[in-house]
Design an enzyme around this catalytic site. Structure first.
Site, PDB file in Angstrom:
ATOM      1  N   GLY A 141       0.853  -1.194   0.000  1.00 61.69           N
ATOM      2  CA  GLY A 141       0.000   0.000   0.000  1.00 61.69           C
ATOM      3  C   GLY A 141       0.886   1.240   0.000  1.00 61.69           C
ATOM      4  N   PHE A 142       0.365   2.338   0.530  1.00 60.35           N
ATOM      5  CA  PHE A 142       1.114   3.596   0.488  1.00 60.35           C
ATOM      6  C   PHE A 142       2.443   3.504   1.238  1.00 60.35           C
ATOM      7  CE2 PHE A 142      -3.118   5.296  -0.497  1.00 60.35           C
ATOM      8  CZ  PHE A 142      -2.796   6.083  -1.596  1.00 60.35           C
ATOM      9  N   GLY A 143       2.420   2.896   2.425  1.00 64.30           N
ATOM     10  CA  GLY A 143       3.637   2.832   3.230  1.00 64.30           C
ATOM     11  C   GLY A 143       4.658   1.861   2.653  1.00 64.30           C
ATOM     12  N   VAL A 154       0.638 -12.951   4.681  1.00 65.83           N
ATOM     13  CA  VAL A 154       1.440 -13.186   5.886  1.00 65.83           C
ATOM     14  C   VAL A 154       0.491 -13.520   7.028  1.00 65.83           C
ATOM     15  CG1 VAL A 154       2.913 -12.046   7.596  1.00 65.83           C
ATOM     16  CG2 VAL A 154       3.409 -11.820   5.153  1.00 65.83           C
ATOM     17  N   GLU A 205     -17.918  11.803   1.188  1.00 66.24           N
ATOM     18  CA  GLU A 205     -17.626  11.693  -0.245  1.00 66.24           C
ATOM     19  C   GLU A 205     -18.623  10.764  -0.954  1.00 66.24           C
ATOM     20  OE1 GLU A 205     -12.901  12.899  -0.033  1.00 66.24           O
ATOM     21  OE2 GLU A 205     -13.410  10.792  -0.194  1.00 66.24           O
ATOM     22  N   ALA A 233      -2.726   8.681   4.141  1.00 62.76           N
ATOM     23  CA  ALA A 233      -1.713   8.224   3.198  1.00 62.76           C
ATOM     24  C   ALA A 233      -0.369   8.937   3.408  1.00 62.76           C
ATOM     25  CB  ALA A 233      -2.217   8.451   1.775  1.00 62.76           C
TER      26      ALA A 233
HETATM   27  C1  LIG Z   1     -12.129   4.749   1.213  1.00 63.28           C
HETATM   28  C2  LIG Z   1     -10.876   5.383   1.752  1.00 63.28           C
HETATM   29  C3  LIG Z   1     -10.596   6.713   1.453  1.00 63.28           C
HETATM   30  C4  LIG Z   1      -9.423   7.305   1.940  1.00 63.28           C
HETATM   31  N1  LIG Z   1      -9.169   8.625   1.617  1.00 63.28           N
HETATM   32  C5  LIG Z   1      -8.018   9.178   2.019  1.00 63.28           C
HETATM   33  C6  LIG Z   1      -7.681  10.500   1.625  1.00 63.28           C
HETATM   34  O1  LIG Z   1      -8.450  11.165   0.919  1.00 63.28           O
HETATM   35  N2  LIG Z   1      -6.481  11.018   2.038  1.00 63.28           N
HETATM   36  C7  LIG Z   1      -5.618  10.278   2.812  1.00 63.28           C
HETATM   37  O2  LIG Z   1      -4.542  10.764   3.145  1.00 63.28           O
HETATM   38  N3  LIG Z   1      -5.916   9.048   3.217  1.00 63.28           N
HETATM   39  C8  LIG Z   1      -7.092   8.470   2.837  1.00 63.28           C
HETATM   40  N4  LIG Z   1      -7.397   7.192   3.229  1.00 63.28           N
HETATM   41  C9  LIG Z   1      -6.486   6.501   4.158  1.00 63.28           C
HETATM   42  C10 LIG Z   1      -5.276   5.950   3.437  1.00 63.28           C
HETATM   43  O3  LIG Z   1      -5.673   5.237   2.297  1.00 63.28           O
HETATM   44  C11 LIG Z   1      -4.517   5.068   4.403  1.00 63.28           C
HETATM   45  O4  LIG Z   1      -4.106   5.861   5.492  1.00 63.28           O
HETATM   46  C12 LIG Z   1      -3.293   4.457   3.744  1.00 63.28           C
HETATM   47  O5  LIG Z   1      -3.696   3.583   2.711  1.00 63.28           O
HETATM   48  C13 LIG Z   1      -2.449   3.701   4.767  1.00 63.28           C
HETATM   49  O6  LIG Z   1      -1.352   3.135   4.105  1.00 63.28           O
HETATM   50  P1  LIG Z   1      -0.745   1.745   4.614  1.00 63.28           P
HETATM   51  O7  LIG Z   1       0.436   1.485   3.765  1.00 63.28           O
HETATM   52  O8  LIG Z   1      -0.609   1.775   6.088  1.00 63.28           O
HETATM   53  O9  LIG Z   1      -1.896   0.682   4.313  1.00 63.28           O
HETATM   54  P2  LIG Z   1      -2.606   0.322   2.944  1.00 63.28           P
HETATM   55  O10 LIG Z   1      -2.401   1.359   1.925  1.00 63.28           O
HETATM   56  O11 LIG Z   1      -4.005  -0.051   3.320  1.00 63.28           O
HETATM   57  O12 LIG Z   1      -1.834  -0.988   2.465  1.00 63.28           O
HETATM   58  C14 LIG Z   1      -1.844  -2.170   3.187  1.00 63.28           C
HETATM   59  C15 LIG Z   1      -1.394  -3.286   2.256  1.00 63.28           C
HETATM   60  O13 LIG Z   1      -1.089  -4.427   3.023  1.00 63.28           O
HETATM   61  C16 LIG Z   1      -1.612  -5.575   2.398  1.00 63.28           C
HETATM   62  N5  LIG Z   1      -1.851  -6.568   3.447  1.00 63.28           N
HETATM   63  C17 LIG Z   1      -2.632  -6.448   4.536  1.00 63.28           C
HETATM   64  N6  LIG Z   1      -2.561  -7.541   5.290  1.00 63.28           N
HETATM   65  C18 LIG Z   1      -1.703  -8.390   4.682  1.00 63.28           C
HETATM   66  C19 LIG Z   1      -1.225  -9.684   4.973  1.00 63.28           C
HETATM   67  N7  LIG Z   1      -1.610 -10.340   6.075  1.00 63.28           N
HETATM   68  N8  LIG Z   1      -0.364 -10.269   4.111  1.00 63.28           N
HETATM   69  C20 LIG Z   1       0.035  -9.626   2.974  1.00 63.28           C
HETATM   70  N9  LIG Z   1      -0.397  -8.395   2.663  1.00 63.28           N
HETATM   71  C21 LIG Z   1      -1.244  -7.771   3.501  1.00 63.28           C
HETATM   72  C22 LIG Z   1      -2.893  -5.089   1.726  1.00 63.28           C
HETATM   73  O14 LIG Z   1      -3.276  -5.924   0.644  1.00 63.28           O
HETATM   74  C23 LIG Z   1      -2.468  -3.689   1.264  1.00 63.28           C
HETATM   75  O15 LIG Z   1      -1.931  -3.704  -0.050  1.00 63.28           O
HETATM   76  C24 LIG Z   1      -8.544   6.566   2.758  1.00 63.28           C
HETATM   77  C25 LIG Z   1      -8.822   5.226   3.059  1.00 63.28           C
HETATM   78  C26 LIG Z   1      -9.976   4.636   2.549  1.00 63.28           C
HETATM   79  C27 LIG Z   1     -10.265   3.190   2.874  1.00 63.28           C
END
Ligand SMILES: Cc1cc2nc3c(=O)[nH]c(=O)nc-3n(C[C@H](O)[C@H](O)[C@H](O)COP(=O)(O)OP(=O)(O)OC[C@H]3O[C@@H](n4cnc5c(N)ncnc54)[C@H](O)[C@@H]3O)c2cc1C
Length: 422
Positions: A14-16, A80, A176, A320
């Site tokens: 994902g983003f991180g 995982v 939204e 994000a």
């Molecule tokens: C509908 C919606 C709208 C949003 N709008 C905004 C916005 O306008 N602005 C903003 O800043 N933020 C927004 N956010 C929040 C933002 O998307 C999150 O804060 C961001 O995605 C967090 O990044 P991350 O890398 O922690 O997790 P994510 O981007 O959620 O990525 C997690 C990844 O881990 C993978 N994963 C999870 N568990 C496992 C596992 N057990 N094994 C293997 N892979 C795994 C998933 O498939 C995914 O690809 C929104 C979120 C949603 C749901």
């Protein structure tokens, strides 16, 4: 890839996780990114897939292709299920292999969050959330089907229930979706039905709190509230949803019949805290040190929505920007350690501001003391969202699609796609 270089395993693309992987591009390390899904999703635009503006492929990219030019990095499609921190191994189910153990020198957990029903998991069957492309496609089909069913329904009560849409939670996602449905019923769907008037749909946004977009200033919440009202969205505040079932919802002791209920009320982190057996906050997010590592495990970083870190006495938000900045920081920190350089100073989140869109031509923006609502904020929202899409081809395609939708009022992605029969 070289065999002697340290192996950095990143869980989550994902983003991180993606920011971390890209940050390690020039580091003398091998990187393995594991994700249970083969694509990176731009979650902020999921609601546009759910409301027929964009196609799923316009907001998502295969992780493998995003990293294909990065020769020190490989990608694995797998889930995982645990971490053996003592043995420095992650446990993965991939293809037909269950419980595969993969050793790491450094581990970055970026597994995000999912929606939570605050102990009412029975609501999930009737009030889906919006977190993945599958959620967005399923919601799109459900919304469009509601109008199809209403068109042939003779019973007035049942027709009303089909044309009632309830969003539970008035944060950015709820606002939204509600405003996007309000625009859709008055533009794209307006002339397409003969027996029903889509514009007569009742769109309800309910929240137990006192204002919509509570993470924004009161002034911007009020601006959003006025806009929602103009769009015909009924905003019910200070009202708790007590029941969600196949008939609709009970809120504030009153039953509302609705065939579409969307859960936008809360998120819970991935089980990373359980895998590590380490301290978590009240929401279940892993409590990390200021250098983003897990206490007593300097080789394990936890970032993004699944991590909990206070800054200025408050926990960092699940957005994000936090995840991306933490991903870059973890990558720099590992690069420096591998190179034998001094550690980085503690992580500091640089808040570039918050944006939320409220229908067509209107957004609210709060950034560095600036507060803006209306058309200019909406333009800023559009530019920023295009800019942050993962690939140039997506930016181009979304830009063209938006222009077309803006000019014509039509939505190109109004397909109801049934789940394939076996
Ligand atoms: C509908 C919606 C709208 C949003 N709008 C905004 C916005 O306008 N602005 C903003 O800043 N933020 C927004 N956010 C929040 C933002 O998307 C999150 O804060 C961001 O995605 C967090 O990044 P991350 O890398 O922690 O997790 P994510 O981007 O959620 O990525 C997690 C990844 O881990 C993978 N994963 C999870 N568990 C496992 C596992 N057990 N094994 C293997 N892979 C795994 C998933 O498939 C995914 O690809 C929104 C979120 C949603 C749901």
């Amino acid at each position: 890839m070289t065999t002697q270089a340290p192996l950095v395993v990143i869980v989550g693309g994902g983003f991180g996780g993606l920011a971390a992987a890209k940050g390690l591009k020039r580091s003398p390390v091998n990187v393995l990114l594991i994700d249970r899904s083969n694509h990176h999703v731009f979650q902020p635009l999921l609601y546009q897939v759910a409301t027929s503006v964009l196609a799923p492929g316009q907001i998502a990219s295969p992780i493998r292709s995003l990293l294909s030019l990065q020769t020190n990095t490989s990608v694995m499609l797998g889930t995982v299920t645990g971490v053996d921190a003592a043995a420095k191994e992650v446990i993965v189910d991939a293809a037909d292999k269950v419980g595969l153990r993969i050793s790491y020198d450094y581990l970055i957990l970026a597994t995000g969050a999912k929606h939570t029903y605050f102990g009412h998991d029975e609501f999930s069957a009737f009030a889906p959330g919006l977190k993945s492309l599958a959620d967005a496609e399923s919601l799109r089909s459900h919304l469009l089907e509601a109008f199809e069913k209403a068109e042939i329904e003779h019973d007035v009560e049942r027709r009303r229930a089909l044309l009632t849409f309830v969003m539970v939670g008035a944060g950015p996602t709820g606002v939204e979706i509600a405003s996007a449905i309000a625009v859709m019923v008055r533009t794209s769907l307006r002339r397409d039905f003969r027996r029903i008037d889509p514009a007569s749909a009742q769109i309800i946004l309910v929240d137990a709190g006192e204002r919509p977009l509570a993470t924004f200033s009161e002034k911007l919440s009020e601006a959003a509230m006025r806009r929602l009202t103009t769009l015909g969205v009924e905003v019910r505040l200070g009202v708790a949803v007590e029941v969600v079932d196949e008939e609709g919802v009970v809120m504030g002791n009153e039953r509302t019949r609705a065939k579409t209920v969307v859960w936008t009320a809360g998120v819970a982190p991935s089980p990373a805290g359980k895998w590590l057996g380490t301290a978590v906050d009240r929401a279940g997010r892993v409590q990390i040190d200021p250098d983003l590592t897990v206490p007593k495990h300097p080789e394990i970083f936890v970032i993004g929505d699944t991590a909990s870190l206070d800054q200025g006495g408050r926990p960092l938000p699940g957005v994000a920007q936090v995840a991306m900045q933490q991903g870059k920081y973890a990558a720099r920190s590992i690069s420096r350690r591998v190179a034998g350089q001094s550690p980085l100073s503690p992580f500091r989140y640089f808040d570039k501001g918050n944006l939320a869109v409220v229908g067509r031509n209107f957004a609210v923006l709060q950034s560095a003391g600036v507060e803006l609502s209306g058309f200019v904020a909406w333009l800023v929202w559009a530019v920023i969202h295009i800019q942050f899409l993962a690939e140039p081809s997506l930016r181009f395609s979304v830009f063209l699609q938006w222009i077309w939708t803006y000019i014509s009022g039509k939505r190109a992605e109004r397909l109801i796609i049934p789940v394939a029969s076996q």
